[in-house]
Write an enzyme that holds these catalytic residues in place. Structure first.
Site, PDB file in Angstrom:
ATOM      1  N   ARG A 126      32.819  40.973  46.606  1.00  0.00           N
ATOM      2  CA  ARG A 126      34.118  41.567  46.203  1.00  0.00           C
ATOM      3  C   ARG A 126      34.503  40.929  44.885  1.00  0.00           C
ATOM      4  O   ARG A 126      35.326  40.041  44.833  1.00  0.00           O
ATOM      5  CB  ARG A 126      35.154  41.300  47.307  1.00  0.00           C
ATOM      6  N   LYS A 152      34.676  31.290  35.769  1.00  0.00           N
ATOM      7  CA  LYS A 152      35.615  30.332  36.380  1.00  0.00           C
ATOM      8  C   LYS A 152      35.285  28.920  35.891  1.00  0.00           C
ATOM      9  O   LYS A 152      36.174  28.125  35.604  1.00  0.00           O
ATOM     10  CB  LYS A 152      35.514  30.395  37.910  1.00  0.00           C
ATOM     11  N   ASN A 165      47.737  34.477  37.570  1.00  0.00           N
ATOM     12  CA  ASN A 165      46.301  34.424  37.885  1.00  0.00           C
ATOM     13  C   ASN A 165      45.944  33.014  38.303  1.00  0.00           C
ATOM     14  O   ASN A 165      46.418  32.043  37.683  1.00  0.00           O
ATOM     15  CB  ASN A 165      45.498  34.841  36.645  1.00  0.00           C
ATOM     16  N   ASP A 223      39.389  30.095  46.331  1.00  0.00           N
ATOM     17  CA  ASP A 223      40.264  30.381  45.193  1.00  0.00           C
ATOM     18  C   ASP A 223      41.124  31.620  45.440  1.00  0.00           C
ATOM     19  O   ASP A 223      42.307  31.645  45.069  1.00  0.00           O
ATOM     20  CB  ASP A 223      39.353  30.596  43.977  1.00  0.00           C
ATOM     21  N   ASP A 224      40.555  32.640  46.046  1.00  0.00           N
ATOM     22  CA  ASP A 224      41.296  33.903  46.210  1.00  0.00           C
ATOM     23  C   ASP A 224      42.416  33.766  47.234  1.00  0.00           C
ATOM     24  O   ASP A 224      43.464  34.390  47.100  1.00  0.00           O
ATOM     25  CB  ASP A 224      40.331  35.023  46.607  1.00  0.00           C
ATOM     26  N   ARG A 258      32.778  31.106  10.738  1.00  0.00           N
ATOM     27  CA  ARG A 258      31.804  32.205  10.709  1.00  0.00           C
ATOM     28  C   ARG A 258      31.648  32.813  12.106  1.00  0.00           C
ATOM     29  O   ARG A 258      31.586  34.037  12.275  1.00  0.00           O
ATOM     30  CB  ARG A 258      30.457  31.662  10.212  1.00  0.00           C
ATOM     31  N   ALA A 261      43.647  37.999  49.147  1.00  0.00           N
ATOM     32  CA  ALA A 261      44.647  37.543  48.184  1.00  0.00           C
ATOM     33  C   ALA A 261      46.064  37.766  48.742  1.00  0.00           C
ATOM     34  O   ALA A 261      46.896  36.846  48.731  1.00  0.00           O
ATOM     35  CB  ALA A 261      44.443  38.266  46.859  1.00  0.00           C
ATOM     36  N   TYR A 268      36.781  35.862  30.864  1.00  0.00           N
ATOM     37  CA  TYR A 268      37.366  35.945  32.213  1.00  0.00           C
ATOM     38  C   TYR A 268      37.953  37.339  32.338  1.00  0.00           C
ATOM     39  O   TYR A 268      37.552  38.256  31.599  1.00  0.00           O
ATOM     40  CB  TYR A 268      38.387  34.788  32.320  1.00  0.00           C
ATOM     41  N   ASN A 314      43.010  42.768  39.681  1.00  0.00           N
ATOM     42  CA  ASN A 314      42.146  42.629  38.511  1.00  0.00           C
ATOM     43  C   ASN A 314      40.944  43.561  38.634  1.00  0.00           C
ATOM     44  O   ASN A 314      40.557  43.894  39.750  1.00  0.00           O
ATOM     45  CB  ASN A 314      41.630  41.186  38.419  1.00  0.00           C
ATOM     46  N   GLU A 345      34.426  31.896  45.901  1.00  0.00           N
ATOM     47  CA  GLU A 345      35.029  32.902  45.020  1.00  0.00           C
ATOM     48  C   GLU A 345      34.550  34.296  45.372  1.00  0.00           C
ATOM     49  O   GLU A 345      33.341  34.534  45.513  1.00  0.00           O
ATOM     50  CB  GLU A 345      34.612  32.582  43.569  1.00  0.00           C
ATOM     51  N   ASP A 346      35.489  35.193  45.510  1.00  0.00           N
ATOM     52  CA  ASP A 346      35.196  36.625  45.599  1.00  0.00           C
ATOM     53  C   ASP A 346      34.198  36.981  46.704  1.00  0.00           C
ATOM     54  O   ASP A 346      33.276  37.799  46.499  1.00  0.00           O
ATOM     55  CB  ASP A 346      34.757  37.164  44.224  1.00  0.00           C
TER      56      ASP A 346
HETATM   57  N1  LIG Z   1      45.888  37.606  40.210  1.00  0.00           N
HETATM   58  C1  LIG Z   1      45.074  36.809  40.843  1.00  0.00           C
HETATM   59  O1  LIG Z   1      45.015  35.598  40.622  1.00  0.00           O
HETATM   60  C2  LIG Z   1      44.179  37.380  41.891  1.00  0.00           C
HETATM   61  C3  LIG Z   1      44.038  38.724  42.024  1.00  0.00           C
HETATM   62  N2  LIG Z   1      43.219  39.223  42.980  1.00  0.00           N
HETATM   63  C4  LIG Z   1      43.053  40.654  43.021  1.00  0.00           C
HETATM   64  O2  LIG Z   1      43.604  41.152  44.195  1.00  0.00           O
HETATM   65  C5  LIG Z   1      42.945  42.353  44.535  1.00  0.00           C
HETATM   66  C6  LIG Z   1      42.679  42.350  46.030  1.00  0.00           C
HETATM   67  O3  LIG Z   1      41.789  41.326  46.368  1.00  0.00           O
HETATM   68  P1  LIG Z   1      41.440  41.046  47.920  1.00  0.00           P
HETATM   69  O4  LIG Z   1      42.693  40.787  48.653  1.00  0.00           O
HETATM   70  O5  LIG Z   1      40.423  40.025  48.028  1.00  0.00           O
HETATM   71  O6  LIG Z   1      40.801  42.455  48.258  1.00  0.00           O
HETATM   72  P2  LIG Z   1      40.751  43.288  49.599  1.00  0.00           P
HETATM   73  O7  LIG Z   1      39.891  44.444  49.321  1.00  0.00           O
HETATM   74  O8  LIG Z   1      40.434  42.403  50.722  1.00  0.00           O
HETATM   75  O9  LIG Z   1      42.254  43.763  49.808  1.00  0.00           O
HETATM   76  C7  LIG Z   1      42.806  44.895  49.253  1.00  0.00           C
HETATM   77  C8  LIG Z   1      43.980  45.273  50.086  1.00  0.00           C
HETATM   78  O10 LIG Z   1      44.600  46.389  49.458  1.00  0.00           O
HETATM   79  C9  LIG Z   1      44.758  47.416  50.424  1.00  0.00           C
HETATM   80  N3  LIG Z   1      44.683  48.734  49.827  1.00  0.00           N
HETATM   81  C10 LIG Z   1      43.620  49.357  49.301  1.00  0.00           C
HETATM   82  N4  LIG Z   1      43.941  50.604  48.942  1.00  0.00           N
HETATM   83  C11 LIG Z   1      45.243  50.762  49.274  1.00  0.00           C
HETATM   84  C12 LIG Z   1      46.142  51.855  49.221  1.00  0.00           C
HETATM   85  N5  LIG Z   1      45.774  53.040  48.769  1.00  0.00           N
HETATM   86  N6  LIG Z   1      47.403  51.658  49.639  1.00  0.00           N
HETATM   87  C13 LIG Z   1      47.790  50.466  50.133  1.00  0.00           C
HETATM   88  N7  LIG Z   1      46.978  49.411  50.238  1.00  0.00           N
HETATM   89  C14 LIG Z   1      45.719  49.570  49.828  1.00  0.00           C
HETATM   90  C15 LIG Z   1      43.610  47.228  51.400  1.00  0.00           C
HETATM   91  O11 LIG Z   1      43.916  47.914  52.602  1.00  0.00           O
HETATM   92  P3  LIG Z   1      42.903  47.926  53.858  1.00  0.00           P
HETATM   93  O12 LIG Z   1      42.987  46.526  54.395  1.00  0.00           O
HETATM   94  O13 LIG Z   1      43.503  48.933  54.753  1.00  0.00           O
HETATM   95  O14 LIG Z   1      41.562  48.277  53.334  1.00  0.00           O
HETATM   96  C16 LIG Z   1      43.601  45.707  51.502  1.00  0.00           C
HETATM   97  O15 LIG Z   1      44.565  45.280  52.417  1.00  0.00           O
HETATM   98  C17 LIG Z   1      41.701  42.432  43.652  1.00  0.00           C
HETATM   99  O16 LIG Z   1      41.920  43.359  42.608  1.00  0.00           O
HETATM  100  C18 LIG Z   1      41.595  41.068  43.066  1.00  0.00           C
HETATM  101  O17 LIG Z   1      41.057  41.073  41.764  1.00  0.00           O
HETATM  102  C19 LIG Z   1      42.544  38.417  43.856  1.00  0.00           C
HETATM  103  C20 LIG Z   1      42.640  37.071  43.748  1.00  0.00           C
HETATM  104  C21 LIG Z   1      43.437  36.453  42.721  1.00  0.00           C
HETATM  105  C1  LIG Z   2      41.515  36.186  39.760  1.00  0.00           C
HETATM  106  C2  LIG Z   2      40.616  36.313  40.893  1.00  0.00           C
HETATM  107  O1  LIG Z   2      40.167  35.329  41.440  1.00  0.00           O
HETATM  108  C3  LIG Z   2      40.299  37.621  41.374  1.00  0.00           C
HETATM  109  O2  LIG Z   2      40.815  38.607  40.868  1.00  0.00           O
HETATM  110  O3  LIG Z   2      39.495  37.693  42.308  1.00  0.00           O
HETATM  111 MG   LIG Z   3      38.589  35.793  42.708  1.00  0.00          MG
END
Ligand SMILES: NC(=O)C1=CN([C@@H]2O[C@H](COP(=O)(O)OP(=O)(O)OC[C@H]3O[C@@H](n4cnc5c(N)ncnc54)[C@H](OP(=O)(O)O)[C@@H]3O)[C@@H](O)[C@H]2O)C=CC1
Ligand SMILES: CC(=O)C(=O)O
Ligand SMILES: [Mg+2]
Length: 529
Positions: free
Chosen positions: A117, A135, A420, A229-230, A18, A270, A63, A376, A206-207
């Site tokens: 973030r 998570k 992921n 985690d990231d 159900r 990341a 998630y 994501n 996280e984040d």
């Molecule tokens: N698949 C998975 O398991 C995971 C996925 N992620 C995903 O990764 C993504 C990034 O996370 P995180 O690293 O913490 O975030 P941040 O915001 O720290 O990093 C984003 C990066 O992307 C760059 N960026 C943004 N816009 C552009 C553009 N137009 N051209 C080129 N580069 C660009 C930024 O540049 P600048 O430094 O110049 O601002 C920065 O270096 C998120 O969407 C998150 O969900 C994160 C963790 C795990």
């Molecule tokens: C998957 C994850 O941890 C993130 O996108 O931030």
């Molecule tokens: Mg994360």
């Protein structure tokens, strides 16, 4: 007042069905999330029982991607207190606040976010709590951590997102985020209080926004059992996916992973986390540190990251290129043609950044290009799976951060991978908890990556998958926990001497026995009482 009774013909198995019917009757993913959240509040054993049986269907709701909607809208969909908020206004009495948590001695794992973030959605302030809850639901489902041992925490430190500050229903503190010194003092008090109040707790950060993610991992990782985690979880899961992707591509190119060239589009927590994990892999596979570094290129919002760029943030410096002296290179196709990477990883939050031109440029340089759009939730993915398949004529080796469905192309059906960290953190957590590790070392994170990479079974290899099927997640997490425990022992970080005495098969058996199972069906096989 008369007591309520179950209907005369109520059975547990009917009710299970159900609930699934009720869930599936909802068309909007966020409504499904709200429904499941309500079910967890009413009958958490039933909720986890259903989750375990329906991982493929329910993980995308609890998630990524739907947890992203839940976070964005959390102040509006809020129904009941969940998890633990610790606010900047609690400074000076954080210990007291933590002490209100009901299961202090049973608590084993906390996921802590400051909401700054959330996925790629930016600063969501106190609305970030559902990411910690999501998570931890995966810890419970994927690694059998007991629900009462989990502590979802949101640090409510304010937000710089004006629309939340202006929203009359916003549930958080209405103030901008603190300056660095105030936040550092808060984090010091918080972590010390965590140690005092929860004697046996592993903390997963996280984040956090990127600067703070690196900073607090560095500050706390040798003082407490913590991991980020990231940075580390993502590094581990993507190394694992690349090991399998390299195996698939080598059928066409004969190139071992250590000879690949990786282009990171996105250089945040990341991107740099994965780059560091790969660097370590390359060096343990025979490359010198300089050779290893030369295989990695990073791109941010200003283009290819070069060492001569003024004001480069600390975390970008190590991978900044010293061998490019031309004008800033900002166009991704130009960068691909210059670098000629074998793999392109997206961690940028920039939807559709991998356009047809980009995918085709990767195909020009590789018979089977590796393209992982990892941002994501799904609406921020650098490329959608159907497009990547079409533009590469089915040759792409693909994994995305959020899930995609299989795609038919020509006479074949192609299955995407989900790159992921959800594949990794449950096993790292379980292994760390069982071994009572004092710290989570880089070696443990790398051991987790290889355990995941080598977990593919024959059917999954034949289907050309880079990650195992979610339906096997408990088996996978047990294997990861095993590798993490053995590595912790090797590095003498463990504090559970008994596990050292166990032969491998017995240790694996113990891990599996320790996994919590929802007791729902034993408790209420017939409900006519
Ligand atoms: N698949 C998975 O398991 C995971 C996925 N992620 C995903 O990764 C993504 C990034 O996370 P995180 O690293 O913490 O975030 P941040 O915001 O720290 O990093 C984003 C990066 O992307 C760059 N960026 C943004 N816009 C552009 C553009 N137009 N051209 C080129 N580069 C660009 C930024 O540049 P600048 O430094 O110049 O601002 C920065 O270096 C998120 O969407 C998150 O969900 C994160 C963790 C795990
Ligand atoms: C998957 C994850 O941890 C993130 O996108 O931030
Ligand atoms: Mg994360």
């Amino acid at each position: 007042m008369s007591a309520t009774r179950f209907p005369p013909h109520f059975t547990n198995s009917d009710h299970r069905q159900r609930c699934l019917v009720q869930l599936r009757s909802k068309n909007v993913p966020l409504e499904k999330y709200i429904y499941l959240n309500g079910l967890k509040g009413r009958d958490s054993n039933l909720f986890y029982d259903i989750l375990l049986e329906n991982m493929q269907e329910m993980v995308p709701i609890l998630y990524t991607p739907t947890v992203g909607d839940a976070c964005v809208n959390y102040s509006h969909i809020w129904r009941r207190p969940e998890g633990l908020y610790v606010s900047i206004e609690d400074k000076g009495r954080i210990r007291e606040v933590l002490s209100t948590w009901p299961n202090l001695h049973d608590s084993r794992i906390a996921v802590v976010t400051d909401g700054s973030r959330i996925l790629g959605l930016g600063d969501l302030g106190a609305n970030g709590l559902p990411i910690s809850i999501g998570k931890l639901d995966l810890y419970i489902a994927a690694a059998g951590i007991k629900p009462s041992s989990t502590v979802p925490i949101c640090l409510d430190l304010g937000t710089n997102t004006q629309r939340y500050l202006d929203d009359p229903l916003y549930i958080g503190v209405r103030r901008p985020r603190p300056e660095a010194a105030e936040m550092d003092a808060f984090m010091e008090e918080f972590m010390e209080a965590m140690r005092e109040v929860f004697p046996n707790l592993l903390v997963q950060f996280e984040d956090f926004s990127t600067d703070n993610a690196f900073k607090y991992l560095d500050v706390f990782r040798h003082k407490y059992p913590v991991f980020n985690d990231d940075i580390q979880g993502t590094g581990s899961v993507i190394l694992s996916g690349l090991v399998n992707a390299a195996r698939l591509s080598s059928a066409a190119s004969n190139l071992p992973l250590a000879d690949h060239k990786i282009l990171f589009f996105g250089a945040g927590s990341a991107g740099i986390g994965v780059a560091k994990q790969l660097l370590s892999f390359f060096t343990t596979n025979g490359l010198t540190p300089e050779e290893a570094r030369s295989r990695i290129y990073t791109v941010d919002s200003k283009g290819l990251i070069t060492a001569d760029r003024k004001g480069l943030q600390e975390h970008k410096k190590f991978f900044a290129r010293t061998d490019y002296n031309g004008p800033p290179m900002t166009n991704l196709v130009d960068i691909i043609n210059y670098v000629q990477p074998t793999a392109l990883l997206g961690l940028s939050t920039l939807r559709n950044a991998f356009s047809e031109d980009v995918v085709k440029a990767m195909c020009n340089h590789n018979k089977r290009p590796i393209i992982f759009p990892l941002s994501n939730p799904v609406h921020l993915s650098e490329v959608d799976y159907p497009d990547a398949i079409q533009w590469s004529n089915g040759e792409v080796i693909f994994a995305s951060g959020s899930p995609y469905k299989p795609v038919a192309h020509g006479n074949a059906v192609f299955e995407p991978g989900q790159g992921n960290n959800m594949y990794i953190f449950p096993g790292i957590g379980l292994g760390s908890i069982l071994s009572k590790t004092r710290h989570v070392s880089d070696g443990m994170v790398e051991a987790a990556a290889f355990a995941l990479a080598y977990s593919l079974n024959d059917e999954e290899k034949a289907a050309h998958l880079v990650y195992p099927r979610l339906s096997r997640i408990r088996e996978i997490s047990a294997g990861i926990a095993f590798a993490v425990i053995r590595q912790s022992q090797k590095e003498k970080l463990d504090n559970n001497a008994y596990l050292r005495t166990l032969p491998d098969a017995d240790l694996l058996g113990l891990i599996q026995d320790k996994m919590w199972q929802p007791p729902v069906l034993q408790m209420r096989t017939v409900g006519r009482l």
